[in-house]
Design an enzyme around this catalytic site. Sequence first.
Site, PDB file in Angstrom:
ATOM      1  N   ARG A  19      74.593  20.211 -44.593  1.00 45.96           N
ATOM      2  CA  ARG A  19      74.069  20.346 -43.233  1.00 45.96           C
ATOM      3  C   ARG A  19      72.781  21.147 -43.130  1.00 45.96           C
ATOM      4  NH1 ARG A  19      76.521  16.129 -40.803  1.00 45.96           N
ATOM      5  NH2 ARG A  19      78.793  16.254 -40.976  1.00 45.96           N
ATOM      6  N   GLN A  63      80.390  16.047 -35.388  1.00 46.03           N
ATOM      7  CA  GLN A  63      79.993  16.087 -36.799  1.00 46.03           C
ATOM      8  C   GLN A  63      80.646  17.271 -37.510  1.00 46.03           C
ATOM      9  OE1 GLN A  63      75.591  15.317 -37.399  1.00 46.03           O
ATOM     10  NE2 GLN A  63      75.635  15.521 -35.172  1.00 46.03           N
TER      11      GLN A  63
END
Length: 226
Positions: free
Chosen positions: A169, A76
């Site tokens: 995030r 990711q």
Amino acid sequence: MDVRLLNSTPYPERAIAAAARVCYAPVGAAELVETMSDDEVRRILRIIMTSGHLSALEHAVYTFAIDGVSRAMTHQLVRHRIASYNQQSQRYVDYREEPTFIVPPHIEADTAMHEAFLAACAEAFRSYRALIEAGVAAEDARYLLPNAMETKIVVTMNMRELLHFFSLRSCRRAQWEIREVSDRMLELVDSTAPYIFMDAGASCRRGPCPEGKMACGEPFERITRE
């Protein structure tokens, strides 16, 4: 998980203000860094941050060492393309001993699931070692290694990309592991540029949630920039 700040631009807010000011100043950035008052630096930073003209933020960079995380997380992380990465190689590192496997908290909380998870990881690693011992190249044997396997990575981002990274995030909807990495990175940089990072984090700290119907329904406290 171990997240450390290895290096960063000294006096980033002053450097950024000088870079922005040089567009309109009769003198160079080096002189501006030396002569601008703290009030002028703050005034320029306020214009930058409230106007959305963020290119000057790219002149400050941060380098982090991130250890004790999973391959699932780093897959990711590297999707953030305006960054530089170096990661522990599964092609060249010889894993003779069984490595650490990162276990998601909701699996770890259930004894039966936890045991099954670790057993599956261990079996995958035994199969990996069997291939290595049979002469298979590590670059081919590694196909058996699970995403849970612990890894280490170094990442460098400029400040503009860091703010974008944090907005995505540190959001509650981000996957748990990369959210923890993001939060730890933010903790490390916050004091280096307190005005710029004042409202850093999930997008809801600065305005409406961009997720629409996918919003978590638990927004963070809104922060108003001075």
